[in-house]
Motif scaffolding. Structure first.
Motif, PDB file in Angstrom:
ATOM      1  N   LEU A  40      -1.374   4.953  12.706  1.00 53.34           N
ATOM      2  CA  LEU A  40      -1.984   4.303  13.855  1.00 53.34           C
ATOM      3  C   LEU A  40      -1.268   4.745  15.131  1.00 53.34           C
ATOM      4  CD1 LEU A  40      -2.307   0.695  12.438  1.00 53.34           C
ATOM      5  CD2 LEU A  40      -3.996   2.517  12.417  1.00 53.34           C
ATOM      6  N   LYS A  85      -4.799   5.541  -2.627  1.00 53.60           N
ATOM      7  CA  LYS A  85      -4.802   4.914  -1.304  1.00 53.60           C
ATOM      8  C   LYS A  85      -5.702   3.692  -1.337  1.00 53.60           C
ATOM      9  CE  LYS A  85      -4.306   9.283   1.116  1.00 53.60           C
ATOM     10  NZ  LYS A  85      -4.916  10.175   2.086  1.00 53.60           N
ATOM     11  N   VAL A  86      -5.152   2.543  -0.971  1.00 55.97           N
ATOM     12  CA  VAL A  86      -5.949   1.325  -0.909  1.00 55.97           C
ATOM     13  C   VAL A  86      -6.655   1.293   0.439  1.00 55.97           C
ATOM     14  CG1 VAL A  86      -5.902  -1.185  -1.009  1.00 55.97           C
ATOM     15  CG2 VAL A  86      -4.244   0.141  -2.319  1.00 55.97           C
ATOM     16  N   PRO A  87      -7.987   1.344   0.470  1.00 55.78           N
ATOM     17  CA  PRO A  87      -8.675   1.387   1.763  1.00 55.78           C
ATOM     18  C   PRO A  87      -8.448   0.096   2.543  1.00 55.78           C
ATOM     19  CG  PRO A  87     -10.172   1.928  -0.034  1.00 55.78           C
ATOM     20  CD  PRO A  87      -8.933   1.389  -0.648  1.00 55.78           C
ATOM     21  N   SER A  88      -8.544   0.231   3.861  1.00 51.02           N
ATOM     22  CA  SER A  88      -8.373  -0.914   4.740  1.00 51.02           C
ATOM     23  C   SER A  88      -9.383  -1.990   4.378  1.00 51.02           C
ATOM     24  CB  SER A  88      -8.591  -0.427   6.173  1.00 51.02           C
ATOM     25  OG  SER A  88      -8.501  -1.496   7.061  1.00 51.02           O
ATOM     26  N   PHE A 101       0.823   4.223   8.606  1.00 46.30           N
ATOM     27  CA  PHE A 101      -0.609   4.320   8.424  1.00 46.30           C
ATOM     28  C   PHE A 101      -1.289   5.211   9.456  1.00 46.30           C
ATOM     29  CE2 PHE A 101      -0.152   1.985   4.916  1.00 46.30           C
ATOM     30  CZ  PHE A 101      -0.381   0.618   4.906  1.00 46.30           C
ATOM     31  N   VAL A 113      -8.255  -0.229  -6.504  1.00 44.03           N
ATOM     32  CA  VAL A 113      -7.905   1.135  -6.915  1.00 44.03           C
ATOM     33  C   VAL A 113      -7.168   1.097  -8.258  1.00 44.03           C
ATOM     34  CG1 VAL A 113      -7.833   2.058  -4.572  1.00 44.03           C
ATOM     35  CG2 VAL A 113      -5.762   1.172  -5.574  1.00 44.03           C
ATOM     36  N   SER A 142      -8.580   1.408  14.598  1.00 40.37           N
ATOM     37  CA  SER A 142      -8.282   0.876  13.262  1.00 40.37           C
ATOM     38  C   SER A 142      -7.129  -0.119  13.254  1.00 40.37           C
ATOM     39  CB  SER A 142      -7.932   1.998  12.282  1.00 40.37           C
ATOM     40  OG  SER A 142      -8.796   3.061  12.395  1.00 40.37           O
ATOM     41  N   LYS A 187       0.820  -1.209   0.000  1.00 36.90           N
ATOM     42  CA  LYS A 187       0.000   0.000   0.000  1.00 36.90           C
ATOM     43  C   LYS A 187       0.854   1.259   0.000  1.00 36.90           C
ATOM     44  CE  LYS A 187      -3.901  -2.209   2.226  1.00 36.90           C
ATOM     45  NZ  LYS A 187      -4.905  -2.171   3.291  1.00 36.90           N
ATOM     46  N   LYS A 235      -9.515  -3.589   1.580  1.00 36.20           N
ATOM     47  CA  LYS A 235      -9.665  -3.750   0.122  1.00 36.20           C
ATOM     48  C   LYS A 235      -8.340  -4.190  -0.498  1.00 36.20           C
ATOM     49  CE  LYS A 235     -13.828  -1.830  -0.462  1.00 36.20           C
ATOM     50  NZ  LYS A 235     -14.916  -2.729  -0.316  1.00 36.20           N
ATOM     51  N   GLU A 237      -7.019  -3.062  12.434  1.00 37.13           N
ATOM     52  CA  GLU A 237      -6.987  -3.998  11.299  1.00 37.13           C
ATOM     53  C   GLU A 237      -6.196  -3.429  10.125  1.00 37.13           C
ATOM     54  OE1 GLU A 237      -9.607  -2.341  12.257  1.00 37.13           O
ATOM     55  OE2 GLU A 237     -10.061  -1.106  10.506  1.00 37.13           O
TER      56      GLU A 237
END
Lengths: 439, 305
Positions: free
Chosen positions: A376, A245-248, A374, A255, A397, A235, A250, A399
């Motif tokens: 976090l 941006k590749v969503p969480s 990311f 994309v 978040s 990512k 996915k 995950e």
């Protein structure tokens, strides 16, 4: 794009980058597991006593998400043992005794490719899986509707310390890579290729730029990226090469991007060009306990002990043997472990190198929070995990965590943050199961 | 059959940073101002330093021993608390008060709340406030010759010159007067990446701006009000304490802004000549909320690209 994700500077330790890779002779025996990939283990296609050659198929893919397995040496199937893979699952493994000849299977010939379907079939037959380490079957990754692939991104970042096997690929297998790109362009209609390489690999960047100009019909761009770990994270690489941006939760293809490791690409190219499936790997052998660190071309299934012996042996009993790099690599319980399809480095760390500080109390310095690519907050996740607060963990978040190790690396208290993130994800999964069974 | 090797979770290398290493850097950064304090106030100024550091370390060691916990004095955080506490006190403070303050800082504020990382408020700052309330410590003058009545230059009739303020040539706590030494320490901490510029710059900047406004836009007076009193030591060394200040850059900015504002409000509108300690203490209490409001945006959270 101007904005770069956070990350860390890790020591490069690219000690083996300058030397050419050495090809090791056939070991006495190889142990080839039926699963060196994500998905179902392959089903054995040979029996004890069968004679095999280099490139003989010894196991067939079981279902779509699986991969064929081939013999890497010529000899006789001695027995089947059980191999405990790093995720805790036991699979059968074929032990093949070498006859010393390395005779190539005479049925090896380039596959006939005339369409998208036959190309995907050929890649499936090649036994190639994600050689960056994850081992996801490549034919499944590429088997998407062609219009969904806007960018093919080739991962030449190689951001882990010590590891240089991808650099070797980019320097010595540019023609295999070009052949693969040309075939992918022709039969999958790929129009845009970006090769992302960390800027500490100047020769590789030059080699790839030269290769890029030989591919027709699609735009091949070579992007020099800052050497900030984890530049090679899927990512992260997608963001730095395309801004997407590749969503969480996915996939990159959601994309419009497909990411292939450069060695995966070269392996596909070699198969399409010669018909030789994936039977050998170039692995970086390094670490303080190795006498002569170097890149070695190893038949798949060779025991790490044999690889170390080829590199002059071990200077002392290593404290840790790691498959992969030191940031995300997996420790193995001893040198009697085979080199797999997706092994790209074998590190033997001395006791001194492997020594980690004792974990102490979190001092809320916030370094973990300020280095996580990311965004976090590992310190907050750790607090929530201690209280087993699943609501807080969901809000944090967890995950999204890719377990890159930046947080643990920088923590002055050496708290096991990656471990806590993994455990938190597990806790959330169990919680989800409980909720599902209730409702 | 090869010998077995360790199987552990990644990562297998570490940056080498440690709590003790960070605390060591803070002690080094405080050396210039400690030496300056001894030069300005005389060698007697080192007595509170010694007593505070020794008391803090001993008290934490004894607490850990009595409660059968792992010994933590090796991480040097108790030593840092002791030194910071001493530098916030006048040179002629009764030594028994130093011990009392250390006891409050280490046992009450730190250990009873769970030890390092678990304290809600800054131990040294809170101990200083405790000492002010319990022993009226700030009312003791420290400057031997040209005795300025009042603990800080702020309560004097005439403000020292900018040069005197910069070099620390005036009355006040041991470590708060010499701006030059404090800035030197601050630069060291920035270079060593122990602190970031956000809290010191925003804290001092806010005090400057507020004072500028209150002093009729007289730049010299405003600058003097930043250098005089506890703003410099507070902004660089006390407000930047990891445990009690926010983690992200914007959080730190909010913290510095609040601390600067409160300092000035207390200075101008209350009976107290100095507001830094109260301001930092109050912002410490707000830090958990600031952290919640200023979390980093998570990369591509949610289902949409």
């Amino acid at each position: 794009m101007a904005f770069y994700l956070r990350g860390i500077h890790v020591p490069h330790r690219k000690n083996t980058a300058k030397q050419p890779a050495a090809r090791m002779p056939a070991p006495q025996s190889v142990t080839i597991p039926m699963a060196m990939h994500i998905g179902n283990p392959a089903i054995p296609a040979v029996r004890v006593g069968d004679l095999v050659k280099v490139g003989t198929r010894i196991a067939e893919a079981d279902g779509r998400v699986s991969s064929d397995v081939y013999s890497s040496i010529s000899g006789k199937v001695l027995k089947f043992t059980e191999y405990l893979s790093s995720n805790g699952i036991a699979v059968p493994a074929a032990v093949i005794e070498s006859d010393g000849e390395m005779t190539v299977d005479p049925s090896i010939c380039p596959p006939a490719v005339s369409s998208r379907e036959t190309l995907i079939d050929a890649i499936r037959e090649s036994g190639v899986v994600g050689l960056g380490g994850a081992g996801f079957p490549t034919h499944v990754k590429l088997d998407v509707a062609p219009e969904r692939i806007e960018y093919l991104i080739i991962n030449g970042a190689e951001c882990e310390p010590y590891v240089t096997s991808d650099t070797v690929t980019m320097l010595t297998r540019a023609d295999d890579m070009a052949y693969a790109l040309q075939m992918l362009q022709r039969f999958l209609g790929i129009k845009n290729v970006i090769i992302g390489i960390e800027n500490n690999k100047k020769e590789a960047i030059a080699s790839m730029r030269k290769m890029a100009s030989s591919v027709t019909g699609s735009a091949v761009n070579v992007k020099s990226l800052p050497s900030v770990y984890p530049q090679g994270g899927e990512k992260v690489l997608i963001y730095h090469t395309t801004g997407r941006k590749v969503p969480s939760g996915k996939l990159p293809v959601d994309v419009g991007c497909v990411v292939l490791n450069c060695t995966t690409l070269a392996a596909v190219g070699a198969y399409l060009r010669t018909g030789m499936p994936l039977v050998e790997k170039c692995v970086t052998v390094d670490g303080g306990a190795v006498k002569n660190p170097q890149n070695v071309i190893v038949p798949i299934g060779t025991m790490m002990a044999d690889v170390f012996a080829f590199c002059g042996g071990l200077t002392e009993q290593p404290a840790k043997i790691i498959s992969g790099g030191p940031m995300m690599g997996v420790t193995v319980p001893g040198a009697d472990t085979p080199v797999l399809k997706n092994t790209n480095a074998v590190l033997a760390l001395t006791a001194k190198e492997a020594k980690l500080p004792t974990p102490t109390a979190c001092i809320r310095c916030g370094t973990c929070t300020n280095t996580c690519p990311f965004g976090l907050a590992p310190a907050s996740i750790a607090e929530a995990y201690e209280k087993k607060d699943t609501e807080a963990l969901k809000a944090l978040s967890v995950e999204t965590c890719m377990e890159c190790g930046c947080c643990s690396f920088v923590c002055p208290a050496n708290r096991p943050l990656v471990q806590i993130n993994k455990l938190s994800k597990q806790l959330l999964m169990e919680d989800k199961k409980k909720e599902a069974s209730k409702g | 059959m090869s010998a077995l090797t360790k199987v552990m979770i990644s990562p297998h290398i570490h940056s080498g940073r440690s709590t003790a290493g960070i605390m060591r850097d803070v002690l080094i950064a405080l050396l210039p101002v400690t030496v300056a304090g001894a030069l300005i106030f005389g060698w007697r100024a080192l007595l509170p330093v010694f007593v505070c550091v020794a008391s803090c370390v001993a008290l934490e060691a004894i607490f850990n021993w009595i409660t059968k916990r792992r010994q933590t004095v090796g991480d040097l955080s108790a030593a840092v608390t002791g030194l910071l506490l001493a530098l916030n006190l006048p040179a002629n403070i009764p030594l028994w008060q130093c011990v009392a303050g250390s006891l409050f800082a280490i046992i009450v504020v730190k250990c009873l709340f769970g030890g390092i990382g678990s304290n809600l408020v800054n131990p040294a700052i809170t101990a200083r406030v405790f000492m002010l309330v319990a022993f009226d410590s700030l009312a003791v003058s420290a400057f031997p010759v040209d005795a300025v009545s009042g603990a800080t230059a702020l309560s004097a009739d005439k403000m020292p010159s900018l040069l005197d303020l910069f070099l620390g040539n005036y009355g006040g706590a041991i470590g708060e007067t010499c701006t030059a030494a404090l800035l030197l320490g601050g630069v060291y901490l920035l270079v060593r990446r122990v602190i970031t510029w956000h809290i010191p710059a925003v804290f001092m900047g806010t005090v400057f701006a507020f004072s500028l406004f209150m002093e009729g836009f007289d730049g010299t007076s405003a600058l003097a009000l930043v250098m005089a009193g506890g703003v410099c030591i507070g902004a660089i060394f006390m407000a930047t304490d990891y445990v009690t200040s926010p983690a992200t850059a914007w959080g730190k900015v909010l913290f510095g802004l609040g601390a600067g504002l409160l300092t000035c409000l207390i200075r101008y509108f209350s009976v107290y000549p100095e507001g830094v300690s109260f301001a930092i203490l109050f912002m410490n209490i707000l830090t958990p909320y600031i952290d919640r409001w200023t979390k980093h945006k998570v990369f591509a959270k949610g289902g949409r690209a």
